[in-house]
Scaffold this active site. Structure first.
Site, PDB file in Angstrom:
ATOM      1  N   SER A 353       0.835  -1.189   0.000  1.00 25.98           N
ATOM      2  CA  SER A 353       0.000   0.000   0.000  1.00 25.98           C
ATOM      3  C   SER A 353       0.879   1.252   0.000  1.00 25.98           C
ATOM      4  O   SER A 353       1.749   1.391  -0.855  1.00 25.98           O
ATOM      5  CB  SER A 353      -0.971  -0.034   1.188  1.00 25.98           C
ATOM      6  OG  SER A 353      -1.999   0.900   1.003  1.00 25.98           O
ATOM      7  N   HIS A 495      -6.781  -6.575   1.110  1.00 28.69           N
ATOM      8  CA  HIS A 495      -5.668  -5.645   0.907  1.00 28.69           C
ATOM      9  C   HIS A 495      -4.494  -6.000   1.811  1.00 28.69           C
ATOM     10  O   HIS A 495      -4.645  -6.177   3.026  1.00 28.69           O
ATOM     11  CB  HIS A 495      -6.149  -4.219   1.211  1.00 28.69           C
ATOM     12  CG  HIS A 495      -5.149  -3.143   0.889  1.00 28.69           C
ATOM     13  ND1 HIS A 495      -4.392  -3.124  -0.253  1.00 28.69           N
ATOM     14  CD2 HIS A 495      -4.800  -2.017   1.580  1.00 28.69           C
ATOM     15  CE1 HIS A 495      -3.629  -2.051  -0.274  1.00 28.69           C
ATOM     16  NE2 HIS A 495      -3.851  -1.369   0.840  1.00 28.69           N
TER      17      HIS A 495
END
Length: 550
Positions: A353, A495
């Site tokens: 990320s 994620h």
């Protein structure tokens, strides 16, 4: 989608060079009674500084011959370049009837003739830089009835002192082309040609990549990331143990210190290692893990924080990704000073990320990083900025816009990117005017290795833009002859949760580029992205492999 700027575009569904030149000739026979000739001019070094290739070499190494009645000989020894420092004619000819010496056949210094009662022999033309090694460029011809001609240093980097061995192996390449300001740039929805130089010509040989790379570094600094300075190595110090690394950098606005933790993870010293910004790829047994705390501050304005900004000033225009990459580079400096525990040249970086953006920038801006593994990095990471509007339309909470990377957190430089990204919508996005984009950032990693881990199931990560950009990056690596140094795996899911689909390429890339198992097959590209765009619709440049060698 056809945007306001791309009406003419039909959208689909959806990486030394080695100096090569004649050897410098030695001095011609001098005749007695003449006066000493003028000194030869200094041979210029090469166009880069990796290793010591292409730098100005030393003059003839022997003592000056005597003039008068002594019959001297010219510099007769042929200097050799290549992987060791080339020397020119090593014997200084005395005045008189000296025989002609020959210059170094590569990286040789100029042959030198000394002044005697007769005219000294002519300084030989400087040999060109040798293939690889640390051959020096042409040196000053001494004596001689005519000045030694200017030699050229090696145009490329040494195999033991450039790729993978220097933070910026292109630093010695002069960048003389124009870097236009925003107002002079025009819109183009296609990805810029990575092989087109600032002067408008296109490189045709891999040997030209090193200095084209220097131009891309400057472009990325001016238009996207901000500049990443490199402090003198004497200013960086620290310690390395099996549990921690400490770093101190002096000489800035403030002296700064920071640490990273080490887990040897069953590795044998000196160990290959992966530095993790947080999450990202796991370090397998036998590969040490270094954990680094990346500092950033939210918001799009005001003073910035962390060691980089303490050192250079809180208003330095670089974004946080450059600031974090600078810290990683200083860690590598310390590892190079203390190489017995962690191997500084079998070193990888990873993160997921926002930390995937950081890992990507770390690999882009430090050529010593052997393997870069950005995971689910999203905008400000691997996706090309100009492609979001075309391929991943929608509001910022659906698919992030480039402005997000300088307003939510200044991952990129608000000063550099600001003119191109003014809001999180099409009206404020003019990234199609950028003369450089993230596929060219990927290209800076060549001929080292990159493994992109993607998550096509999360639209916020601009998955179609990420796919096309990775495909373009792969094409660049293939054109440079190192296609197997580029891998990408997309797998949908939670994620930053590591998935089994990522394992095969991770193992292969680590085995080859960190553990040195050269028989390993790498370079796989796969994704579960549905409705893949036709990637080649988004560039017009040739992907044919270039001639020559890096």
């Amino acid at each position: 989608m056809v945007s306001k700027k791309f009406g003419s575009v039909i959208f689909a569904s959806a990486l030394f060079a080695w100096g090569c030149g004649p050897a410098g000739d030695g001095g011609t026979a001098g005749t007695s009674g003449g006066t000493a000739g003028a000194s030869g001019t200094t041979g210029s070094g090469g166009s880069n500084t990796q290793g010591t290739a292409g730098t100005t070499g030393a003059g003839g190494s022997s003592t000056t011959g005597t003039g008068g009645s002594t019959t001297g000989t010219g510099g007769s020894t042929t200097g050799t370049g290549g992987s060791t420092m080339g020397t020119g004619g090593s014997t200084t000819g005395a005045a008189g009837s000296g025989t002609s010496g020959t210059g170094g056949s590569s990286s040789g210094s100029a042959g030198s003739g000394s002044a005697g009662s007769g005219a000294a022999g002519r300084g030989g033309a400087t040999g060109t830089g040798g293939r690889g090694g640390t051959g020096t460029g042409g040196t000053t011809g001494t004596g001689g009835g005519a000045a030694g001609t200017t030699g050229t240093g090696g145009a490329g980097g040494p195999s033991t002192g450039g790729w993978g061995m220097q933070e910026d192996p292109s630093a010695g390449c002069p960048v003389t082309g124009t870097l236009p300001d925003y107002s002079a740039l025009t819109a183009d929805g296609k990805l810029p040609d990575p092989f087109k130089k600032l002067d408008g010509t296109r490189i045709t040989n891999k040997s030209e990549w090193l200095c084209r790379r220097a131009e891309i570094v400057k472009q990325l600094a001016k238009y996207i990331y901000g500049d990443k300075p490199i402090p003198a190595k004497g200013l960086v110090s620290g310690t390395v143990s099996t549990t921690s690394i400490s770093v101190k950098v002096t000489g800035g606005m403030k002296d700064v210190s920071f640490t990273a933790t080490v887990s040897m993870n069953g590795a044998t010293m000196p160990a290959p290692a992966i530095l993790s910004y947080g999450a990202g790829a796991p370090a397998p047994s036998g590969v040490a893990k270094i954990t680094f705390t990346a500092i950033e501050g939210s918001g799009g304005s005001g003073p910035k924080t962390g060691p980089f900004f303490d050192y250079y000033g809180s208003n330095h225009p670089a974004g946080y990704m450059v600031a974090q990459a600078w810290q990683v580079s200083r860690i590598i400096d310390v590892l190079e000073q203390n190489p017995t525990i962690i191997d500084p040249h079998h070193f990888g970086v990873t993160g997921c990320s926002r930390n995937g953006k950081g890992a990507f920038a770390g690999g882009v801006f430090d050529n010593r990083i052997a393997l870069t593994i950005p995971c689910e990095s999203g905008i400000g990471g691997t996706p090309a900025l100009r492609l979001k509007e075309q391929l991943d339309p929608g509001a910022n909470d659906v698919a992030e816009w480039p402005y997000h990377a300088i307003s939510y957190v200044r991952w990129l430089s608000e000063v550099a990117l600001g003119p191109f990204a003014k809001s999180n919508d099409a009206a404020g996005d003019n990234t199609d005017r950028l003369p450089v984009d993230m596929h060219e950032a990927m290209a800076l990693i060549a001929p080292r290795a990159i493994y992109i881990v993607d998550n096509p199931g999360i639209t916020n990560l601009d998955p179609k833009s990420a796919y096309v950009t990775a495909t373009a990056g792969k094409a660049i690596f293939e054109a440079l002859g190192v296609g197997d140094h580029f891998a990408m795996q997309g797998a949908s899911g939670t994620h930053c949760s590591w998935r089994s689909q990522y394992d095969a390429s991770l193992t292969a890339m680590i085995n080859k580029f960190l553990k040195g198992q050269t028989s390993t097959t790498t370079g796989n590209m796969a994704t579960d992205l549905g409705s893949k765009p036709t990637a080649t619709n988004y560039w017009t440049w040739s992907t044919t492999e270039l001639a020559g060698n890096l």
